[in-house]
Design an enzyme around this catalytic site. Structure first.
Site, PDB file in Angstrom:
ATOM      1  N   GLY A   1       0.683  -4.337 -13.395  1.00 38.05           N
ATOM      2  CA  GLY A   1      -0.452  -3.535 -12.953  1.00 38.05           C
ATOM      3  C   GLY A   1      -1.758  -4.280 -12.748  1.00 38.05           C
ATOM      4  O   GLY A   1      -2.839  -3.686 -12.858  1.00 38.05           O
TER       5      GLY A   1
ATOM      6  N   HIS B   1       1.422  -6.553  -0.114  1.00 39.68           N
ATOM      7  CA  HIS B   1       2.584  -7.441  -0.104  1.00 39.68           C
ATOM      8  C   HIS B   1       2.096  -8.886  -0.283  1.00 39.68           C
ATOM      9  O   HIS B   1       1.139  -9.301   0.383  1.00 39.68           O
ATOM     10  CB  HIS B   1       3.344  -7.301   1.225  1.00 39.68           C
ATOM     11  CG  HIS B   1       4.564  -8.163   1.273  1.00 39.68           C
ATOM     12  ND1 HIS B   1       5.702  -7.863   0.568  1.00 39.68           N
ATOM     13  CD2 HIS B   1       4.798  -9.343   1.897  1.00 39.68           C
ATOM     14  CE1 HIS B   1       6.595  -8.816   0.758  1.00 39.68           C
ATOM     15  NE2 HIS B   1       6.074  -9.724   1.554  1.00 39.68           N
TER      16      HIS B   1
ATOM     17  N   GLU C   1       8.656   3.857   7.846  1.00 37.73           N
ATOM     18  CA  GLU C   1      10.069   3.841   7.465  1.00 37.73           C
ATOM     19  C   GLU C   1      10.664   2.429   7.457  1.00 37.73           C
ATOM     20  O   GLU C   1      11.755   2.216   6.937  1.00 37.73           O
ATOM     21  CB  GLU C   1      10.872   4.784   8.385  1.00 37.73           C
ATOM     22  CG  GLU C   1      11.022   4.356   9.838  1.00 37.73           C
ATOM     23  CD  GLU C   1       9.763   4.517  10.679  1.00 37.73           C
ATOM     24  OE1 GLU C   1       8.728   4.998  10.153  1.00 37.73           O
ATOM     25  OE2 GLU C   1       9.811   4.140  11.859  1.00 37.73           O
TER      26      GLU C   1
ATOM     27  N   ALA D   1      -6.368 -13.385  -3.087  1.00 41.88           N
ATOM     28  CA  ALA D   1      -6.123 -12.477  -1.958  1.00 41.88           C
ATOM     29  C   ALA D   1      -5.900 -11.021  -2.373  1.00 41.88           C
ATOM     30  O   ALA D   1      -6.702 -10.147  -2.050  1.00 41.88           O
ATOM     31  CB  ALA D   1      -4.946 -12.999  -1.132  1.00 41.88           C
TER      32      ALA D   1
HETATM   33  C1  GAR Z   1       2.125  -8.209  -6.695  1.00 41.26           C
HETATM   34  O1  GAR Z   1       2.131  -9.577  -6.372  1.00 41.26           O
HETATM   35  C2  GAR Z   1       2.463  -7.373  -5.478  1.00 41.26           C
HETATM   36  O2  GAR Z   1       1.924  -7.876  -4.293  1.00 41.26           O
HETATM   37  C3  GAR Z   1       3.958  -7.483  -5.473  1.00 41.26           C
HETATM   38  O3  GAR Z   1       4.334  -7.409  -6.832  1.00 41.26           O
HETATM   39  C4  GAR Z   1       3.266  -7.876  -7.657  1.00 41.26           C
HETATM   40  C5  GAR Z   1       2.895  -6.789  -8.643  1.00 41.26           C
HETATM   41  O4  GAR Z   1       1.966  -7.232  -9.585  1.00 41.26           O
HETATM   42  N1  GAR Z   1       4.522  -6.449  -4.681  1.00 41.26           N
HETATM   43  C6  GAR Z   1       5.631  -6.607  -3.942  1.00 41.26           C
HETATM   44  O5  GAR Z   1       6.268  -7.630  -3.920  1.00 41.26           O
HETATM   45  C7  GAR Z   1       6.045  -5.394  -3.132  1.00 41.26           C
HETATM   46  N2  GAR Z   1       6.935  -5.780  -2.074  1.00 41.26           N
HETATM   47  P1  GAR Z   1       1.057  -6.221 -10.424  1.00 41.26           P
HETATM   48  O6  GAR Z   1       1.984  -5.202 -11.078  1.00 41.26           O
HETATM   49  O7  GAR Z   1       0.401  -7.105 -11.437  1.00 41.26           O
HETATM   50  O8  GAR Z   1       0.071  -5.589  -9.474  1.00 41.26           O
END
Ligand code: GAR
Length: 203
Positions: free
Chosen positions: A16, A114, A152, A184
């Site tokens: 999170g 992403h 989608e 970023a």
């Molecule tokens: C982040 O790097 C986010 O961009 C990635 O997972 C991580 C979550 O970290 N999301 C994806 O890969 C979705 N395709 P967080 O729980 O510390 O925010």
């Protein structure tokens, strides 16, 4: 904060840190056109739930294995969103792919972050650390993060913001992930949420 901020739900699965960036941006006034009303996790142990509770934000846990099917899982999320009057959904490290049956109900209302420069290293199977492993294995010298609307097609919706991050010679997936987040994701996700909420209010 505006008088009638757009009601935001954040969907999470893990640590999170992106949720934390949104909470911090709300507290500092970077996000002023929207307010986080609800955090939904698909993992009862997600640390993101603690971050939400510490910030006084309502939380819910929705587990696919308890509900028995992907349809029931998505329906439960939809019910929570409508019960709470949610207008915008932010996927912040949400490690489940939402079906077309779900995404079609929220056109340009679901935002995802992403950890790569889409269309590189994205789509099915590209999530979390795997994205950075793939970028390093390919040998790209620049990666970054993308915030986009969700439709989608996994990672296929309209791009809202991107930010590039340089790869260093001694990077590991873990060091790269941290730098992409810090330089970023934690910046462009709050800025994008504010941009989308401000536009909704002005319409
Ligand atoms: C982040 O790097 C986010 O961009 C990635 O997972 C991580 C979550 O970290 N999301 C994806 O890969 C979705 N395709 P967080 O729980 O510390 O925010």
């Amino acid at each position: 904060m505006l008088e009638n901020p757009v009601k935001i739900a954040v969907l999470v699965s893990g640590g999170g840190t992106n949720l934390q960036a949104l909470i911090d941006a709300q507290n500092s006034g970077i996000i002023k056109s929207g307010k986080i009303e609800l955090v939904i996790a698909n993992n009862a142990n997600a640390f993101a739930l603690e971050r939400a509770a510490n910030a006084g934000i309502k939380t819910a846990v929705v587990l696919k294995k308890e509900l028995g099917s992907a349809e029931a899982f998505e329906q439960k999320i939809k019910d929570l969103l409508s019960e709470n009057g949610i207008e915008i959904i932010v996927l912040a490290g949400f490690m489940a792919i939402l079906s077309e049956n779900f995404t079609k109900d929220y056109p340009k209302r679901i935002i995802n972050v992403h950890p790569a420069l889409i269309p590189s290293f994205c789509g099915k199977g590209f999530y979390g650390l795997h994205v950075h492993e793939a970028a390093l294995a390919y040998g790209v010298k620049v990666t970054g993060a993308t915030v986009h609307f969700v439709n989608e097609i996994p990672d296929g919706g309209e791009i809202i913001m991107q930010k590039a991050v340089n790869i260093r010679e001694n990077d590991t997936p873990e060091t790269l992930q941290k730098r992409v987040m810090r330089q970023a994701e934690w910046k462009i996700l709050p800025l994008s949420v504010e941009k989308v909420c401000a536009k909704l209010i002005s319409e």
